[in-house]
Scaffold this motif. Structure first.
Motif: not given
Length: 146
Positions: A132-139
């Protein structure tokens, strides 16, 4: 534009996570950007998507269990300490604890570490185990001082 922003921008663009993304830490040696995407990636494709974005940024993928990971995290910690943000020391175990904490909340977490000629990049993504969204992104893009 600094090279760190270019690398982080490529990652955020790949995951369509620009909207609302912002730097958590930004100094001369390290940039950490967090964002979220409405994309849903099937759980069994998370790892391959990270490998794919690693190719996009031109990075050499490192084994998560390698000794190099601890080196990279220590170097990143040193770079974070040079920022105005107060933080505790980072170590490989602390990094894994965060992953375990997220997983205990019903999230699926994947991360990969990439080495570029002048930078080390850690990309972590996580989403609900029910996709289920959201997709979390950390760079995290950290200057490699070696």
């Amino acid at each position: 534009m600094k090279k760190t922003y270019e690398i982080a921008g490529q990652v955020m663009g790949f995951f369509d996570a620009f909207k609302g993304s912002k730097p958590a830490i930004d100094n001369e040696k390290i940039l950490i950007v967090r964002g979220r995407s409405r994309k849903v990636i099937p759980i069994d494709e998370l790892s391959s998507k990270l490998s794919e974005v690693g190719k996009v940024i031109g990075g050499e993928e490192l084994d998560a269990d390698s000794d190099k990971l601890e080196e990279i995290l220590k170097e990143g910690d040193k770079n974070i300490q040079e920022s105005d943000i107060t933080t505790n020391s980072v170590d490989n175990r602390g990094f894994m604890r965060v992953k375990e904490d997220l997983e205990s909340m019903g999230l699926v977490v994947e991360y990969k570490i990439f080495r570029l000629p002048s930078f080390d990049v850690v990309i972590a993504i996580w989403e609900d185990k029910n996709e289920i969204p959201p997709l979390y992104v950390e760079v995290t893009v950290s200057e490699d001082n070696k």
